[in-house]
Design a protein around this motif. Sequence first.
Motif, PDB file in Angstrom:
ATOM      1  N   ASP A 613       0.809  -1.225   0.000  1.00  0.00           N
ATOM      2  CA  ASP A 613       0.000   0.000   0.000  1.00  0.00           C
ATOM      3  C   ASP A 613       0.835   1.263   0.000  1.00  0.00           C
ATOM      4  OD1 ASP A 613       0.935  -0.390   2.556  1.00  0.00           O
ATOM      5  OD2 ASP A 613      -0.916   0.286   3.536  1.00  0.00           O
ATOM      6  N   LYS A 629      -7.475   5.228   0.250  1.00  0.00           N
ATOM      7  CA  LYS A 629      -7.186   3.826   0.637  1.00  0.00           C
ATOM      8  C   LYS A 629      -8.376   3.268   1.415  1.00  0.00           C
ATOM      9  CE  LYS A 629      -3.289   5.041   2.578  1.00  0.00           C
ATOM     10  NZ  LYS A 629      -1.997   4.914   3.298  1.00  0.00           N
ATOM     11  N   TYR A 631      -9.722  -0.211   3.492  1.00  0.00           N
ATOM     12  CA  TYR A 631      -9.351  -1.459   4.206  1.00  0.00           C
ATOM     13  C   TYR A 631     -10.642  -2.196   4.580  1.00  0.00           C
ATOM     14  CZ  TYR A 631      -4.807   0.837   4.720  1.00  0.00           C
ATOM     15  OH  TYR A 631      -3.613   1.464   4.486  1.00  0.00           O
ATOM     16  N   GLU A 635      -6.781  -3.687   9.116  1.00  0.00           N
ATOM     17  CA  GLU A 635      -5.368  -3.621   8.792  1.00  0.00           C
ATOM     18  C   GLU A 635      -4.628  -4.776   9.463  1.00  0.00           C
ATOM     19  OE1 GLU A 635      -3.662   0.215   9.496  1.00  0.00           O
ATOM     20  OE2 GLU A 635      -5.385   1.284   8.679  1.00  0.00           O
ATOM     21  N   LYS A 639      -1.369  -6.028   3.886  1.00  0.00           N
ATOM     22  CA  LYS A 639      -1.520  -4.656   3.401  1.00  0.00           C
ATOM     23  C   LYS A 639      -1.014  -4.506   1.971  1.00  0.00           C
ATOM     24  CE  LYS A 639      -1.119  -2.507   7.929  1.00  0.00           C
ATOM     25  NZ  LYS A 639      -0.429  -1.526   8.748  1.00  0.00           N
ATOM     26  N   LYS A 640      -1.552  -5.339   1.070  1.00  0.00           N
ATOM     27  CA  LYS A 640      -1.251  -5.198  -0.343  1.00  0.00           C
ATOM     28  C   LYS A 640      -2.504  -4.728  -1.071  1.00  0.00           C
ATOM     29  CE  LYS A 640       2.524  -8.473  -1.002  1.00  0.00           C
ATOM     30  NZ  LYS A 640       2.994  -9.638  -1.773  1.00  0.00           N
ATOM     31  N   VAL A 641      -2.250  -4.051  -2.233  1.00  0.00           N
ATOM     32  CA  VAL A 641      -3.360  -3.529  -3.035  1.00  0.00           C
ATOM     33  C   VAL A 641      -3.965  -4.690  -3.786  1.00  0.00           C
ATOM     34  CG1 VAL A 641      -4.050  -2.010  -4.918  1.00  0.00           C
ATOM     35  CG2 VAL A 641      -2.287  -1.256  -3.303  1.00  0.00           C
ATOM     36  N   ARG A 642      -5.252  -4.887  -3.556  1.00  0.00           N
ATOM     37  CA  ARG A 642      -5.937  -5.977  -4.241  1.00  0.00           C
ATOM     38  C   ARG A 642      -6.771  -5.463  -5.420  1.00  0.00           C
ATOM     39  NH1 ARG A 642      -2.801  -9.960  -2.810  1.00  0.00           N
ATOM     40  NH2 ARG A 642      -2.616 -10.147  -0.511  1.00  0.00           N
ATOM     41  N   GLN A 644      -7.889  -1.401  -7.796  1.00  0.00           N
ATOM     42  CA  GLN A 644      -7.810   0.076  -7.939  1.00  0.00           C
ATOM     43  C   GLN A 644      -9.023   0.566  -8.724  1.00  0.00           C
ATOM     44  OE1 GLN A 644      -3.947  -0.065  -9.989  1.00  0.00           O
ATOM     45  NE2 GLN A 644      -4.987   0.960 -11.795  1.00  0.00           N
ATOM     46  N   LEU A 660      -7.991   2.777  -3.669  1.00  0.00           N
ATOM     47  CA  LEU A 660      -7.247   1.510  -3.590  1.00  0.00           C
ATOM     48  C   LEU A 660      -7.895   0.612  -2.528  1.00  0.00           C
ATOM     49  CD1 LEU A 660      -3.558   2.827  -3.725  1.00  0.00           C
ATOM     50  CD2 LEU A 660      -4.969   2.037  -5.623  1.00  0.00           C
ATOM     51  N   ILE A 662      -7.198  -2.335  -0.133  1.00  0.00           N
ATOM     52  CA  ILE A 662      -5.998  -2.935   0.476  1.00  0.00           C
ATOM     53  C   ILE A 662      -6.448  -4.034   1.434  1.00  0.00           C
ATOM     54  CG2 ILE A 662      -3.940  -2.473   1.860  1.00  0.00           C
ATOM     55  CD1 ILE A 662      -4.164   0.455   0.894  1.00  0.00           C
TER      56      ILE A 662
END
Length: 663
Positions: A613, A629, A631, A635, A639-642, A644, A660, A662
């Motif tokens: 992220d 962002k 979530y 959290e 914490k990766k962007v899954r 957009q 995004l 995340i």
Amino acid sequence: MTSSVADALVGRVIDGRYRILSHLADGGMASVYVALDGRLDREVALKIMRPGLATDDVFVERFRAEARSAARLSHPNVVAVFDQGEDDGEVFLAMELVEGKTLRDVIHEEAPLTAREALAILEPILLALRAAHVAGMIHRDVKPENVIVRRDGEVKVADFGLARAITNQAATSQTGVLLGTVSYLSPEQVERGVADTRSDVYAAGLLLFEMLTGRKAVTGGTPIQIAYNHVHGSIVTPSSVVPGVPAELDDLVAHATALEPEDRFDSAAAFVAALRAVRRGLSADELDRRGTAVVPDPATTSVLPADSSTTQASPAARPRRADLPTAPERHRTRPNEVGRAALAGLPVHDDAPALEHTAAMPIDRRAGRRGRWPLWLAAVLVLVGGAFGGWWFTMGPGGSTVVPAVVGQPISQAVGAMEQASLSVETVEEFSEGKAKGVVLRVEPGAGSELGKESTVRVVVSKGRERYAVPKLVGTRLNGAGAALSPLTLRLGDRAQDWSETVPEGVVISQDPAPGESVRRNTAVSVVVSRGRQPIEVPTVTGAPFDAASAAITKAGLTVRRGEDVNSDAVPAGQVVSQSPDKGTLHRGDAVTVVVSKGPVMVQVPNVVDQPDTAAEKTLTDLGFKVDKQYPFGELFEKKVRAQSLAAGTSVPKGSTISLTIV
């Protein structure tokens, strides 16, 4: 001019019109000839300026002034001037040819004259001067040489060459040289160099003295002495020179020749009125009594000097022929054609005839006028004289004639009719709307009037319609337009104003009537005057589409200049971001610069899926995106962007927000 030069001109034709027949006389400025006017078939006196003076502009102008001055006068007792011009360097003046004697000749041969004779000559002289004074002129050179007694007794005044317009005091000198003949100059002319109508009165009074006595009233050994005596002396009475002259004439001379101008008659008109009153008051014996001049005492003079110690010898009672001055005015006599003057016994009217055409003294009598002729000779003369007189006053020159009806005729035909009626013609031109050029409009005196033969009739001839060409005013400043119109008797009419992109402010743009158009006197010429360039309000086009903005600017009379387009986050693409100037005024054709929006800056969306992220956020913000962002599971995880919100590879405005997801 030498005799050989003068004779060389005999036979020559001047100005294609005047054929010189004979040489008459020479004067200071000119020589005089008898010439035949080929156009009107009549003899005239032709005065030709001396060759040495014809190149002098000052003398030529004075010579021409004689023509202009005399031409303004139309009177039976003034020598008429017919024409003036220049031909191959010969400056000339054509005048009436008067056959007779100068008053100088009459005085020399006949004086002392009787009161009747002297007044009969003086009256027409004063009438001529009165006409000049009424016309606003003064003669300034009245003397016996400038007075001519025709053979029929008519008196004429000549040489108005020194005449000037009457001002309060007309100057009598040019470049320091006193003009006029010193024996007849008034004190103010000698002392101050000024002259007015009373100066002519003074000279006329001196003529009366000279006719009554046979002597000049003011004398001296030199011109300076004569001038001094004018200013510092006084005129003696005529009766002190010729006993028997009536006291009333002494008073008349004294009044006319008073030292101070304000003590004299104020004009020739006043003088002639006094003359007539004096004549009415004298008896026939007093009018016709002929005296004899007393032998002058060497210690006396015609002028009594103010300083009694200053005396000078007066001339003899009868000046010798050799003593007589030779004057240019002698050209008006025809030598060897005229007998001596018959002065005595001529009736003189108490009041002037209707035309004031005074026949003073027919010049017909022989020299022995005072001798007693035998009765038989007298009887013969009575018979001959009766027959001659009958012819003279009927068919001869002394008879009368009737002015013919010539109105409406061409001038050439009218002149012929006048000459057939033994009348002279003076032509004057004036404009006429109804008569063609060259047609007679009227005659003065009118048709049917009875006149003496050889009288002058004034014929007014049409110059045609009075028209003037309108001058070009376009391109001139308004303040000069009136001056351009005035000499043509036109006037400035309506003055409008209009804007002009090419004509400076205050300059005439257009006129009506147009230049060169022929119009009547006093026509008004209207003009349109430039106000300069028209100011134009700058339209506001900021925020408008470019096409609409361009149309608005062009419609206002301005031109569009497009600047470099710019990106704008606030202004949509194709609309005006800014303009210069954005307000105020310009002139037609001036430019307005506009800047058009290209819209916002576009950025390609990168692929940040599967990126941590923090790294994804940095990648997007570096490109100018805003990051939101999300979530969904908190959290707790890696914490990766899954996912957009904007697909990778698409172009969106810089500053767009990308969400995004995340996990």
